[in-house]
Design an enzyme around this catalytic site. Structure first.
Site, short mmCIF file in Angstrom:
data_model
loop_
_atom_site.label_atom_id
_atom_site.label_comp_id
_atom_site.label_asym_id
_atom_site.label_seq_id
_atom_site.Cartn_x
_atom_site.Cartn_y
_atom_site.Cartn_z
N LYS A 209 1.13 -1.27 0.12
CA LYS A 209 0.06 0.30 0.00
C LYS A 209 1.05 1.64 -0.36
O LYS A 209 0.17 2.22 -0.75
CB LYS A 209 -1.34 -0.08 1.21
CG LYS A 209 -1.97 1.12 1.40
CD LYS A 209 -2.57 1.08 2.28
CE LYS A 209 -3.47 2.18 2.17
NZ LYS A 209 -4.28 2.80 3.73
N GLU A 215 10.88 -4.29 4.53
CA GLU A 215 10.47 -5.49 3.36
C GLU A 215 10.58 -6.17 2.37
O GLU A 215 11.28 -6.17 1.86
CB GLU A 215 9.95 -6.39 4.50
CG GLU A 215 10.26 -6.84 5.95
CD GLU A 215 10.25 -5.72 7.14
OE1 GLU A 215 9.72 -4.09 6.75
OE2 GLU A 215 9.14 -5.65 8.12
N GLY A 269 -4.41 -2.09 5.44
CA GLY A 269 -3.76 -2.76 4.90
C GLY A 269 -4.81 -4.19 5.05
O GLY A 269 -4.25 -4.73 4.36
N ARG A 270 -4.50 -4.45 5.88
CA ARG A 270 -4.83 -5.78 6.57
C ARG A 270 -6.35 -6.44 6.51
O ARG A 270 -6.78 -7.38 6.60
CB ARG A 270 -5.23 -5.92 8.81
CG ARG A 270 -5.46 -4.79 8.95
CD ARG A 270 -5.20 -5.12 10.49
NE ARG A 270 -5.69 -4.09 11.52
CZ ARG A 270 -5.18 -2.66 11.39
NH1 ARG A 270 -3.82 -2.49 11.08
NH2 ARG A 270 -5.29 -1.86 12.06
N GLU A 355 -3.15 -5.92 15.13
CA GLU A 355 -3.38 -5.11 15.12
C GLU A 355 -4.22 -4.03 14.58
O GLU A 355 -4.42 -3.26 14.94
CB GLU A 355 -2.41 -4.88 13.46
CG GLU A 355 -1.88 -3.62 12.14
CD GLU A 355 -1.00 -4.23 11.66
OE1 GLU A 355 0.20 -4.40 11.76
OE2 GLU A 355 -1.75 -4.06 10.41
N HIS A 386 -1.07 -32.67 18.43
CA HIS A 386 -0.19 -33.13 19.57
C HIS A 386 0.68 -32.31 20.00
O HIS A 386 2.08 -32.55 19.80
CB HIS A 386 0.14 -34.10 18.21
CG HIS A 386 -0.79 -35.09 17.96
ND1 HIS A 386 -1.10 -36.40 17.80
CD2 HIS A 386 -1.85 -35.33 16.91
CE1 HIS A 386 -2.30 -37.33 18.22
NE2 HIS A 386 -2.36 -36.10 16.79
N LYS A 497 9.80 0.13 13.77
CA LYS A 497 10.11 0.82 12.32
C LYS A 497 11.69 1.29 11.54
O LYS A 497 11.71 1.86 11.68
CB LYS A 497 9.16 1.59 10.79
CG LYS A 497 8.79 0.18 10.96
CD LYS A 497 7.48 0.24 9.88
CE LYS A 497 5.91 -0.68 9.49
NZ LYS A 497 4.88 -0.39 9.17
O1 F6P Z 1 3.85 -3.02 9.61
C1 F6P Z 1 2.47 -3.03 10.02
C2 F6P Z 1 1.92 -2.31 7.74
O2 F6P Z 1 1.33 -1.13 8.77
C3 F6P Z 1 0.44 -3.17 8.11
O3 F6P Z 1 -0.35 -2.37 8.01
C4 F6P Z 1 0.02 -3.79 6.49
O4 F6P Z 1 -0.08 -4.80 6.12
C5 F6P Z 1 1.89 -4.33 6.38
O5 F6P Z 1 2.97 -2.99 7.16
C6 F6P Z 1 2.25 -3.41 4.53
O6 F6P Z 1 2.37 -2.16 4.28
P1 F6P Z 1 2.51 -2.00 3.05
O7 F6P Z 1 1.54 -2.59 2.15
O8 F6P Z 1 2.46 -0.64 3.23
O9 F6P Z 1 4.16 -2.58 3.04
#
Ligand code: F6P
Length: 530
Positions: A209, A215, A269-270, A355, A386, A497
């Site tokens: 987003k 990452e 995002g979620r 979250e 298990h 972050k």
């Molecule tokens: O680390 C939290 C977050 O901001 C989430 O809410 C989101 O889904 C994820 O990082 C990834 O964010 P993006 O889609 O901006 O890469």
């Protein structure tokens, strides 16, 4: 509607506290079953084939009635209507949370700012469908004009967990290129995924987003280098698409404009798998199945908006969550899908729930309650039996369990195993309820009376999956309203972050002043080992 005094000061809350004390003083869950032969009928709800059985929760008709009063005191229905109509329910970021519009089948417009977002959504969907079709049919080709055989989705958090869960759950529906997911910045994730792929026939979709997540950008960079090595710098961008609310950043990275698919600030995002973030799914399962997924979610949306509270699955699921968290003070809940294909459900729900509701600050002029979102954890049955079920049956903490199972496996040839799987699921909730009986040694004794909710539906299809995920989304929302938190921001993840940059220099022995001795000691140890 409460404002400053908080929900904990309401009559309904106090009544629930007193009622809980009386209930546990006079009844066990087993006794509640013994006294009411229609307990299952009284405390289960159904929406078509989807059954939600909450009879194995320690509650009575009075509890339900008080919980409904609590929902009224918290203004849950008014907040729900505000959510669907596009009010700025995400007050810390002053914007709506309109994931429900992404799966709406309404012909009416919905104005956000000065834009009809329904038109924007339809236009976006048309572009996504066209792109996915061209990839699936081999009209949009890779290097050497060959069709793409593999799609790798690069994303993390909400840009990974939802699509990954759905892709795994709908494996039987895959008829497009193979789909893979890379999320971790640990380079071995990327390396392991691409080890068996042909770069000349692989498409990367960068799902982010913000298009600024460390990452995701690091993995996109790895993909770029991996491709450049194989196909040459000029052809690299034939192998990239992006789903993002920051198209300029995706373009600056190098993705061709026609391969950038937009979402909007009002998609959390979620909550984003229904948007362009679902592009990898659309490519894997095709238009009909992707839209069946949206239809399933829309079906639950309609139910959430229209059903009376006592018959409303997300509302009752949320109220039972509040009953457990705030009146029994259970600190966690376990999600137990009896389905290998739903194995990513616990991870998906961890983000959705924790979250969204792992917060202390109140939202929208409300005061947050003392105990908000529980720790969510879990794993698939029967494997988990298990591993950690020992603690569920005999541990010192009570963990409310949420069982999820489907009546039929996708392939009737697998039915013999599936029957045993279902028997396992039923056996576990029965054992949690009844425990052991008779005069047996303490180490064999299971006290029973341990609560569980069970969700059962016919089969995993795009429709039933969409319906299930929307049920959880709305449960999370209901709980957030009662707890008085904003379910749509995530400021808590920002601090960690923001420290990453500093820690990179600390690992190089610079900028260590001001760091605590533990952080300095760990960095020094790593320097020695590296
Ligand atoms: O680390 C939290 C977050 O901001 C989430 O809410 C989101 O889904 C994820 O990082 C990834 O964010 P993006 O889609 O901006 O890469």
């Amino acid at each position: 509607m409460f404002t400053t005094s908080g929900i904990e000061q309401t009559h309904a809350w106090k009544e629930l506290q007193a009622h809980q004390r009386t209930l546990i003083g006079t009844h066990t869950l087993r006794q509640l079953f013994a006294e009411d032969s229609a307990r299952f009928d009284n405390f289960s709800l159904q929406l078509d084939d989807l059954l939600m059985d909450f009879s194995k929760v320690c509650l009575t008709a009075k509890t339900v009635s008080l919980l409904i009063q609590l929902a009224q005191a918290a203004g849950v229905e008014a907040r729900r209507d505000a959510l669907f109509s596009g009010d700025a329910v995400n007050d810390s970021e002053d914007r709506p949370a309109l994931h429900t519009a992404l799966r709406s089948q309404s012909k009416s417009s919905l104005i956000v700012g000065s834009i009809d977002i329904m038109t924007a959504i339809r236009q976006s969907q048309a572009r996504l469908i066209d792109f996915a079709k061209r990839i699936r049919h081999g009209n949009l080709t890779a290097t050497n004009e060959q069709p793409f055989t593999d799609v790798v989705s690069i994303g993390i958090g909400g840009s990974d967990l939802g699509p990954r869960l759905v892709a795994t759950a709908l494996r039987s529906y895959h008829d497009g290129p193979r789909l893979h997911f890379v999320s971790n910045i640990d380079g071995t994730h990327f390396a392991d995924i691409v080890a068996t792929l042909d770069p000349c026939r692989t498409l990367f979709i960068v799902s982010s987003k913000s298009f600024s997540t460390t990452e995701t950008l690091a993995n996109a960079e790895m993909a770029k280098n991996w491709l450049a090595h194989a196909v040459g710098d000029n052809d690299v961008w034939r192998h990239f698409a992006a789903a993002t609310a920051a198209p300029e950043k995706a373009a600056a990275f190098g993705v061709a404009r026609e391969c950038i698919f937009e979402l909007w600030g009002w998609v959390g995002g979620r909550y984003s798998l229904w948007s362009a973030i679902g592009l990898p799914l659309l490519i894997a399962v095709g238009t009909k199945h992707f839209f069946d997924l949206l239809s399933g979610a829309h079906c639950m949306d309609k139910h959430f908006c229209a059903a009376p509270v006592s018959k409303n699955l997300p509302l009752m699921l949320g109220l039972v969550g509040v009953w457990h968290r705030n009146f029994f003070r259970y600190p966690t809940r376990a999600v137990l899908p009896y389905s290998h294909r739903l194995r990513h459900l616990p991870a998906y729900l961890q983000q959705l729930d924790m979250e969204s509701n792992g917060k202390q600050a109140g939202a929208g002029g409300r005061t947050a309650v003392r105990h908000t979102g529980p720790v969510v954890w879990g794993a698939t049955g029967s494997n988990a039996q298990h591993a950690f079920f020992q603690l569920l049956h005999q541990g010192t903490d009570v963990v409310p369990c949420e069982f999820v199972a489907v009546a039929r496996s996708h392939d009737s040839a697998l039915d013999a195993n599936h029957r045993v799987l279902l028997a396992n699921c039923l056996a576990q909730s029965e054992a949690l309820l009844h425990g052991t009986s008779g005069d047996i040694e303490p180490h064999r004794r299971c006290v029973g009376g341990r609560p569980s909710i069970t969700l059962l539906f016919e089969k995993i299809t795009p429709f039933t999956l969409g319906r299930l995920l929307a049920l959880y989304e709305h449960r999370t929302f209901v709980e957030s309203v009662i707890w008085g938190v904003n379910a749509f921001d995530q400021w808590g993840v920002e601090l960690g972050k923001s420290l990453i940059g500093e820690l990179l220099t600390v690992m190089d022995d610079e900028g260590i002043a001001g760091k605590d001795s533990s952080t300095r000691g760990q960095a020094a140890h790593l320097r020695r080992l590296r």
